[in-house]
Design a protein around this motif. Structure first.
Motif, PDB file in Angstrom:
ATOM      1  N   ASP A 105      62.552  71.936  20.691  1.00  0.00           N
ATOM      2  CA  ASP A 105      63.672  72.055  19.764  1.00  0.00           C
ATOM      3  C   ASP A 105      64.893  71.275  20.254  1.00  0.00           C
ATOM      4  OD1 ASP A 105      63.943  73.787  21.930  1.00  0.00           O
ATOM      5  OD2 ASP A 105      64.716  75.469  20.738  1.00  0.00           O
ATOM      6  N   ARG A 106      65.180  71.389  21.554  1.00  0.00           N
ATOM      7  CA  ARG A 106      66.339  70.666  22.098  1.00  0.00           C
ATOM      8  C   ARG A 106      66.083  69.173  22.179  1.00  0.00           C
ATOM      9  NH1 ARG A 106      66.517  73.819  27.291  1.00  0.00           N
ATOM     10  NH2 ARG A 106      64.589  74.708  26.460  1.00  0.00           N
ATOM     11  N   ALA A 107      64.818  68.789  22.412  1.00  0.00           N
ATOM     12  CA  ALA A 107      64.486  67.360  22.416  1.00  0.00           C
ATOM     13  C   ALA A 107      64.720  66.756  21.038  1.00  0.00           C
ATOM     14  CB  ALA A 107      63.040  67.161  22.848  1.00  0.00           C
ATOM     15  N   LEU A 108      64.343  67.483  19.990  1.00  0.00           N
ATOM     16  CA  LEU A 108      64.563  66.987  18.634  1.00  0.00           C
ATOM     17  C   LEU A 108      66.055  66.913  18.319  1.00  0.00           C
ATOM     18  CD1 LEU A 108      63.348  66.074  15.948  1.00  0.00           C
ATOM     19  CD2 LEU A 108      63.229  68.488  15.267  1.00  0.00           C
ATOM     20  N   ALA A 109      66.823  67.893  18.782  1.00  0.00           N
ATOM     21  CA  ALA A 109      68.270  67.849  18.583  1.00  0.00           C
ATOM     22  C   ALA A 109      68.872  66.647  19.301  1.00  0.00           C
ATOM     23  CB  ALA A 109      68.909  69.146  19.086  1.00  0.00           C
ATOM     24  N   LEU A 110      68.398  66.402  20.525  1.00  0.00           N
ATOM     25  CA  LEU A 110      68.867  65.246  21.294  1.00  0.00           C
ATOM     26  C   LEU A 110      68.589  63.955  20.534  1.00  0.00           C
ATOM     27  CD1 LEU A 110      69.963  64.857  24.331  1.00  0.00           C
ATOM     28  CD2 LEU A 110      67.633  64.151  24.834  1.00  0.00           C
ATOM     29  N   LEU A 111      67.362  63.826  20.028  1.00  0.00           N
ATOM     30  CA  LEU A 111      66.982  62.637  19.274  1.00  0.00           C
ATOM     31  C   LEU A 111      67.847  62.461  18.029  1.00  0.00           C
ATOM     32  CD1 LEU A 111      64.929  60.289  18.707  1.00  0.00           C
ATOM     33  CD2 LEU A 111      63.682  61.960  17.304  1.00  0.00           C
ATOM     34  N   SER A 112      68.083  63.533  17.310  1.00  0.00           N
ATOM     35  CA  SER A 112      68.872  63.450  16.078  1.00  0.00           C
ATOM     36  C   SER A 112      70.279  62.942  16.352  1.00  0.00           C
ATOM     37  CB  SER A 112      68.930  64.822  15.393  1.00  0.00           C
ATOM     38  OG  SER A 112      67.637  65.258  15.029  1.00  0.00           O
ATOM     39  N   HIS A 113      70.884  63.409  17.424  1.00  0.00           N
ATOM     40  CA  HIS A 113      72.223  62.930  17.785  1.00  0.00           C
ATOM     41  C   HIS A 113      72.182  61.469  18.221  1.00  0.00           C
ATOM     42  CE1 HIS A 113      73.198  67.224  17.721  1.00  0.00           C
ATOM     43  NE2 HIS A 113      74.457  66.867  17.678  1.00  0.00           N
ATOM     44  N   PHE A 114      71.135  61.103  18.950  1.00  0.00           N
ATOM     45  CA  PHE A 114      70.991  59.707  19.378  1.00  0.00           C
ATOM     46  C   PHE A 114      70.866  58.783  18.172  1.00  0.00           C
ATOM     47  CE2 PHE A 114      67.730  56.377  20.108  1.00  0.00           C
ATOM     48  CZ  PHE A 114      68.468  55.527  20.923  1.00  0.00           C
ATOM     49  N   LEU A 115      69.991  59.122  17.231  1.00  0.00           N
ATOM     50  CA  LEU A 115      69.792  58.272  16.059  1.00  0.00           C
ATOM     51  C   LEU A 115      71.057  58.178  15.219  1.00  0.00           C
ATOM     52  CD1 LEU A 115      66.216  59.408  14.896  1.00  0.00           C
ATOM     53  CD2 LEU A 115      66.829  57.330  16.150  1.00  0.00           C
ATOM     54  N   GLY A 116      71.797  59.282  15.151  1.00  0.00           N
ATOM     55  CA  GLY A 116      73.026  59.292  14.368  1.00  0.00           C
ATOM     56  C   GLY A 116      74.232  58.773  15.109  1.00  0.00           C
ATOM     57  N   GLU A 163      73.645  78.222  22.641  1.00  0.00           N
ATOM     58  CA  GLU A 163      73.335  78.325  24.066  1.00  0.00           C
ATOM     59  C   GLU A 163      73.514  76.965  24.731  1.00  0.00           C
ATOM     60  OE1 GLU A 163      72.678  80.922  25.804  1.00  0.00           O
ATOM     61  OE2 GLU A 163      72.161  82.459  24.313  1.00  0.00           O
ATOM     62  N   VAL A 164      73.814  77.004  26.045  1.00  0.00           N
ATOM     63  CA  VAL A 164      73.897  75.749  26.791  1.00  0.00           C
ATOM     64  C   VAL A 164      72.505  75.123  26.848  1.00  0.00           C
ATOM     65  CG1 VAL A 164      74.334  74.706  29.038  1.00  0.00           C
ATOM     66  CG2 VAL A 164      75.873  76.476  28.174  1.00  0.00           C
ATOM     67  N   ALA A 165      72.401  73.920  26.307  1.00  0.00           N
ATOM     68  CA  ALA A 165      71.115  73.216  26.276  1.00  0.00           C
ATOM     69  C   ALA A 165      70.970  72.264  27.450  1.00  0.00           C
ATOM     70  CB  ALA A 165      70.978  72.448  24.969  1.00  0.00           C
ATOM     71  N   GLY A 166      72.072  71.955  28.108  1.00  0.00           N
ATOM     72  CA  GLY A 166      72.073  71.024  29.222  1.00  0.00           C
ATOM     73  C   GLY A 166      73.485  70.541  29.453  1.00  0.00           C
ATOM     74  N   TRP A 167      73.602  69.444  30.166  1.00  0.00           N
ATOM     75  CA  TRP A 167      74.910  68.859  30.454  1.00  0.00           C
ATOM     76  C   TRP A 167      74.879  67.375  30.117  1.00  0.00           C
ATOM     77  CZ3 TRP A 167      72.828  73.001  32.752  1.00  0.00           C
ATOM     78  CH2 TRP A 167      73.644  74.133  32.910  1.00  0.00           C
ATOM     79  N   VAL A 168      76.041  66.809  29.869  1.00  0.00           N
ATOM     80  CA  VAL A 168      76.082  65.434  29.377  1.00  0.00           C
ATOM     81  C   VAL A 168      77.350  64.740  29.864  1.00  0.00           C
ATOM     82  CG1 VAL A 168      77.231  66.117  27.207  1.00  0.00           C
ATOM     83  CG2 VAL A 168      75.884  63.995  27.290  1.00  0.00           C
ATOM     84  N   VAL A 169      77.243  63.438  30.050  1.00  0.00           N
ATOM     85  CA  VAL A 169      78.409  62.606  30.336  1.00  0.00           C
ATOM     86  C   VAL A 169      78.236  61.305  29.561  1.00  0.00           C
ATOM     87  CG1 VAL A 169      77.342  61.637  32.433  1.00  0.00           C
ATOM     88  CG2 VAL A 169      79.831  61.551  32.147  1.00  0.00           C
ATOM     89  N   GLU A 170      79.324  60.809  29.004  1.00  0.00           N
ATOM     90  CA  GLU A 170      79.305  59.575  28.216  1.00  0.00           C
ATOM     91  C   GLU A 170      80.124  58.514  28.931  1.00  0.00           C
ATOM     92  OE1 GLU A 170      81.080  61.481  24.909  1.00  0.00           O
ATOM     93  OE2 GLU A 170      79.198  61.671  23.792  1.00  0.00           O
ATOM     94  N   TYR A 171      79.726  57.265  28.753  1.00  0.00           N
ATOM     95  CA  TYR A 171      80.375  56.156  29.447  1.00  0.00           C
ATOM     96  C   TYR A 171      80.923  55.144  28.453  1.00  0.00           C
ATOM     97  CZ  TYR A 171      78.051  58.049  33.575  1.00  0.00           C
ATOM     98  OH  TYR A 171      77.636  58.879  34.590  1.00  0.00           O
TER      99      TYR A 171
END
Length: 483
Positions: A462-473, A432-440
């Protein structure tokens, strides 16, 4: 001590020693004195947690609560979490309501185990700063008159240096800072102090800072204020006429001077939110709190034009997901003597009750109108910087965050598609769409979290934890539904 009890004590002590040694940790008497072993209502867990004080001067002591990662803590990074306010507690909010392993969810005596606790992927440290917040204290009343951004950053930096001396086994771990709301000031200001301190640090005082992540963050007064007005209008909270008056009389919040009708328009703007939760506009409010006497004039993050009004200070803060009365439960829990004893807290027997946001800090002395130059400086230094936004928050709405980030004039990633439509894209979680993102290109990632309020880990754990996991990695968020 009876022989049987003495034998059991020795067995537990030796077992604890052996476990630390097996994990590569040298037993530390200061650390073990802070270990929490009998927290009321706590579910059984396999990880360890510690709480107590770090003295940063003869008069000041800051309170912390630290959770080892659930699995292999010696291999996981360390995250420091900060809530904002200014003057609000990272223990009462972050630890007990949002992302800690033990959540206060009702008046029941038992805590709830959080399946999306951030200590699933990292070691997790919560700090109550500055003094006067939560259990953190000072023996000099004059210290409470001096608090502001500068003192908070300095004291938090001093805390970290001393905390690492208490927990030396974590000195080499990758270190990140995260937070929300007014921590949009706290986090980059502390990161800057660490970055500058590392330039002349010895091996023992070097902090392995790799980056930071801030949610619904106060960043830049002018664009934060403009974004609040645009969000309220686009979500049908204020009228066309009030929207036009705010834009006209307040000069679009660009600092060019205010018209006579600006202040009345701002008051009308704030009144529009009095019957809903500004921090999560589609959530219910806690009806039992409405019958109580009005709350005292607490400090709540706001740009200067809004914060000069009494109406602002009386507004409710973010409510707690499905039960908007959770903040009341949290205050009751941490005011219990058995809880304070288990957490090694309130050792000086404070003259005031524990509160989620400080009742004794009456003035905030310094708050720069922008932290954007700090963000740009630290990105240039190579630190990883993510900014995220729950998109149902009207206090620091996604419009404010986008306007503020755009002020930095960063270059979007996105290849050929970006040239025409920009790098803005959906990100996915569980198809599912969890949000939107842009990278710089400069190293910043801006992400939204769909349907979440001001406290993203609370409303979308759940999505906050997914966000954190991607950030840390250091990994981009998922770009396809089935990828």
């Amino acid at each position: 001590m009876p022989v049987l009890e003495k034998s059991l004590f020795l067995f537990l002590f030796i077992s604890s020693f052996a476990m630390d040694t097996a994990r590569g940790f040298e037993p530390n008497s200061q650390r073990e004195a802070d270990r929490v072993t009998a927290l009321p209502g706590q579910p059984e867990v396999e990880f360890r947690h510690y709480a107590g004080y770090v003295r940063i001067s003869d008069d000041k002591a800051l309170f912390y609560w630290f959770f080892e990662a659930k699995r292999k803590p010696d291999e996981k990074p360390l995250i420091l979490w900060l809530n904002g306010g200014p003057g609000c507690s990272s223990v009462a909010y972050g630890a007990a309501q949002e992302l800690g392993p033990f959540l206060v969810r009702s008046n029941a005596p038992n805590l709830t185990l959080n399946p999306y606790s951030w200590n699933k992927v990292a070691n997790l440290l919560f700090l109550e700063a500055p003094v006067g917040v939560g259990f953190s204290y000072t023996n000099r009343s004059s210290d409470l008159e001096e608090v502001g951004d500068r003192i908070t950053a300095q004291d938090s930096h001093s805390f970290l240096l001393d905390w690492f001396n208490k927990f030396p086994n974590f000195k080499s771990h990758e270190f990140f800072i995260a937070g929300e709301s007014y921590a949009g000031h706290y986090v980059p200001q502390l990161a800057e102090l660490i970055h500058e301190g590392n330039k002349k640090a010895s091996k023992d005082s070097y902090i392995n800072l790799r980056g930071f992540m801030i949610g619904n963050a106060v960043l830049n007064d002018a664009t934060d204020q403009l974004g609040m007005v645009e969000y309220a209008w686009s979500h049908a909270i204020i009228s066309d006429e009030l929207h036009a008056s705010l834009r006209r009389e307040c000069n679009s919040f660009e600092g060019a001077g205010e018209g006579k009708a600006c202040l009345p328009a701002v008051k009308a703007f704030l009144r529009a939110f009095q019957d809903i939760d500004m921090y999560s506009i589609y959530s219910p409010v806690c009806l039992s709190s409405l019958s109580k006497s009005p709350r005292s004039n607490k400090l709540v993050a706001a740009p200067h034009l809004f914060s000069q009004h009494e109406t602002w200070h009386g507004m409710r803060r973010a409510t707690a997901g499905y039960d908007p009365c959770t903040e009341d439960y949290v205050k009751r829990y941490f005011n219990r003597e058995d809880v304070q004893l288990a957490l090694h807290a309130n050792v000086t027997h404070l003259s005031y009750p524990y509160s989620s946001c400080s009742e004794i800090i009456r003035r905030w002395n310094d708050s720069p109108p922008t932290v954007l130059p700090i963000l740009k400086k630290l990105m240039k230094a190579g630190l990883r910087v993510w900014v995220y936004s729950g998109d149902t928050d009207a206090r620091v709405p996604v419009t404010s965050t986008r306007y503020s980030v755009n002020e930095m004039r960063l270059r979007q990633k996105g290849g050929e598609r970006k040239k025409r439509w920009g790098g803005w894209r959906a990100w996915y979680y569980r198809e599912e769409v969890a949000g939107w993102v842009v990278e710089y290109e400069e190293g910043l990632t801006l992400a939204t979290v769909r349907g979440a309020g001001h406290q993203v880990p609370l409303f979308a754990p759940d999505r906050a934890l997914a966000l954190l996991s991607h950030f840390l990695g250091d990994q981009p968020l998922a770009s396809s539904r089935f990828g």
